[in-house]
Design an enzyme around this catalytic site. Structure first.
Site, PDB file in Angstrom:
ATOM      1  N   HIS A  41      -2.371  -2.356  -5.907  1.00 53.67           N
ATOM      2  CA  HIS A  41      -1.822  -1.153  -5.242  1.00 53.67           C
ATOM      3  C   HIS A  41      -0.827  -0.432  -6.145  1.00 53.67           C
ATOM      4  O   HIS A  41      -0.613   0.767  -6.027  1.00 53.67           O
ATOM      5  CB  HIS A  41      -1.116  -1.532  -3.947  1.00 53.67           C
ATOM      6  CG  HIS A  41      -2.034  -1.692  -2.787  1.00 53.67           C
ATOM      7  ND1 HIS A  41      -2.720  -0.644  -2.218  1.00 53.67           N
ATOM      8  CD2 HIS A  41      -2.361  -2.773  -2.061  1.00 53.67           C
ATOM      9  CE1 HIS A  41      -3.437  -1.076  -1.187  1.00 53.67           C
ATOM     10  NE2 HIS A  41      -3.245  -2.379  -1.082  1.00 53.67           N
ATOM     11  N   ASP A  89      -5.752  -7.607  -3.654  1.00 49.12           N
ATOM     12  CA  ASP A  89      -4.699  -6.777  -4.246  1.00 49.12           C
ATOM     13  C   ASP A  89      -4.124  -7.415  -5.516  1.00 49.12           C
ATOM     14  O   ASP A  89      -2.963  -7.829  -5.564  1.00 49.12           O
ATOM     15  CB  ASP A  89      -3.572  -6.532  -3.216  1.00 49.12           C
ATOM     16  CG  ASP A  89      -2.580  -5.486  -3.697  1.00 49.12           C
ATOM     17  OD1 ASP A  89      -1.474  -5.418  -3.115  1.00 49.12           O
ATOM     18  OD2 ASP A  89      -2.890  -4.768  -4.668  1.00 49.12           O
ATOM     19  N   SER A 183       6.693  -5.983  -5.277  1.00 49.77           N
ATOM     20  CA  SER A 183       5.245  -6.243  -5.276  1.00 49.77           C
ATOM     21  C   SER A 183       4.742  -6.577  -6.668  1.00 49.77           C
ATOM     22  O   SER A 183       5.239  -6.044  -7.662  1.00 49.77           O
ATOM     23  CB  SER A 183       4.516  -5.017  -4.755  1.00 49.77           C
ATOM     24  OG  SER A 183       5.008  -4.719  -3.488  1.00 49.77           O
TER      25      SER A 183
HETATM   26  O1  LIG Z   1       6.525  -2.175  -4.514  1.00 47.46           O
HETATM   27  C1  LIG Z   1       5.574  -1.798  -3.813  1.00 47.46           C
HETATM   28  O2  LIG Z   1       5.197  -2.345  -2.749  1.00 47.46           O
HETATM   29  C2  LIG Z   1       4.799  -0.657  -4.247  1.00 47.46           C
HETATM   30  N1  LIG Z   1       3.570  -0.391  -3.758  1.00 47.46           N
HETATM   31  C3  LIG Z   1       3.137   0.733  -4.381  1.00 47.46           C
HETATM   32  C4  LIG Z   1       1.966   1.439  -4.242  1.00 47.46           C
HETATM   33  C5  LIG Z   1       1.774   2.560  -4.990  1.00 47.46           C
HETATM   34  C6  LIG Z   1       2.752   2.956  -5.890  1.00 47.46           C
HETATM   35  F1  LIG Z   1       2.522   4.048  -6.606  1.00 47.46           F
HETATM   36  C7  LIG Z   1       3.939   2.291  -6.058  1.00 47.46           C
HETATM   37  C8  LIG Z   1       4.112   1.170  -5.286  1.00 47.46           C
HETATM   38  C9  LIG Z   1       5.173   0.271  -5.194  1.00 47.46           C
HETATM   39  N2  LIG Z   1       6.367   0.289  -5.905  1.00 47.46           N
HETATM   40  C10 LIG Z   1       7.262   1.311  -5.690  1.00 47.46           C
HETATM   41  O3  LIG Z   1       7.119   2.142  -4.843  1.00 47.46           O
HETATM   42  C11 LIG Z   1       8.452   1.310  -6.571  1.00 47.46           C
HETATM   43  C12 LIG Z   1       8.950   2.606  -7.079  1.00 47.46           C
HETATM   44  C13 LIG Z   1       9.708   1.793  -6.124  1.00 47.46           C
HETATM   45  C14 LIG Z   1      10.877   1.007  -6.522  1.00 47.46           C
HETATM   46  C15 LIG Z   1      11.521   0.271  -5.571  1.00 47.46           C
HETATM   47  C16 LIG Z   1      12.627  -0.478  -5.936  1.00 47.46           C
HETATM   48  C17 LIG Z   1      13.084  -0.492  -7.250  1.00 47.46           C
HETATM   49  C18 LIG Z   1      12.402   0.251  -8.191  1.00 47.46           C
HETATM   50  C19 LIG Z   1      11.287   0.992  -7.842  1.00 47.46           C
END
Ligand SMILES: O=C(O)c1[nH]c2ccc(F)cc2c1NC(=O)[C@H]1C[C@@H]1c1ccccc1
Length: 232
Positions: A41, A89, A183
């Protein structure tokens, strides 16, 4: 990571930060010298751009002895992964070259025996994901210990309502939990990677929505075949 604590610096030398334009997007971990495992993802909003992989890091911004940003030669999302659910995933990333292994950069073995981790086993998860409900992002790696819960509980109508397959597992999410940005990171039980934090959008820290992981053992053959097929 919600309500965790700062990890002991460089004691999780397998941890990777998947970055785009210098920004952390998802976690991952080193499974071989030239290969990182993460979640499919995480590639959803990258419109085809390749990640860069930061290894040997504790702080995302400060200079550290063995911190190094690797270019990615190729990315292999599992064929079964899709935007509609959490199935398959997984994402394999082939680094442009073999990572230089040292005290801060090490491979983490993954489980190959396809048997569920016992309920109530306390496992560990780490990441640079959000640390509170305002979406605050940490600079330093956070960690958390979480108990495994049964698939039946996780599949209850009031929880994930039958969507947790035998290729997934869950941990309790009451207060302490993984969250956005975590993730792709590993769920480590007794020193072995048993799961990968799924990257589908999910509420964090709500006991009614346990954390979901892709179990790795069912995919051991897929992982081996991708690593064998790609040159090197
Ligand atoms: O972590 C996730 O679950 C996840 N799932 C996604 C799906 C698409 C996608 F384009 C991104 C993700 C993404 N990561 C995020 O949104 C990361 C950017 C956010 C973030 C959070 C905390 C600290 C730094 C950066």
């Amino acid at each position: 990571i919600l309500r965790g604590s700062e990890a002991r610096p460089h004691l999780k030398p397998y941890m990777a930060s998947l970055q785009l334009d210098g920004q952390h997007v998802c976690g991952g971990f080193l499974i071989a010298e030239q290969w990182v495992l993460s979640a499919a993802h995480c590639t959803e909003e990258t419109d085809g751009k390749l990640f860069q992989v930061l290894l040997g890091a504790h702080s995302l911004t400060e200079p550290e002895p063995h911190k190094r940003l690797y270019q990615v030669r190729a990315q292999f999302p599992h064929n079964g992964s899709n935007v509609h659910n959490n199935k398959d995933d997984l994402l394999l990333l082939q680094l442009e070259e073999k990572a230089e292994l040292n005290s801060d950069v090490q491979v983490l073995p993954f489980q190959r025996e396809n048997r569920d981790v016992a309920v109530d086993t306390v496992c560990e998860v780490a990441g640079w994901g959000t640390i509170d409900h305002s979406g605050k992002r940490p600079d330093k790696l956070q960690q958390l210990q979480l108990p495994v819960i049964s698939r039946d509980v996780c599949n209850h109508r009031t929880r994930h309502d039958g969507t947790i397959t035998e290729n997934m597992m869950c941990t309790d999410s009451r207060r302490k939990d993984t969250c956005k940005g975590d993730s792709g990171g590993p769920l480590v039980c007794d020193g072995v990677a048993e799961g990968v934090v799924t990257a589908g959008s999910r509420v964090c820290g709500n006991y009614k929505k346990p954390a979901i992981y892709t179990r790795i053992a069912p995919y051991a053959e897929w992982i081996d075949s991708v690593m064998a097929s790609a040159d090197g």
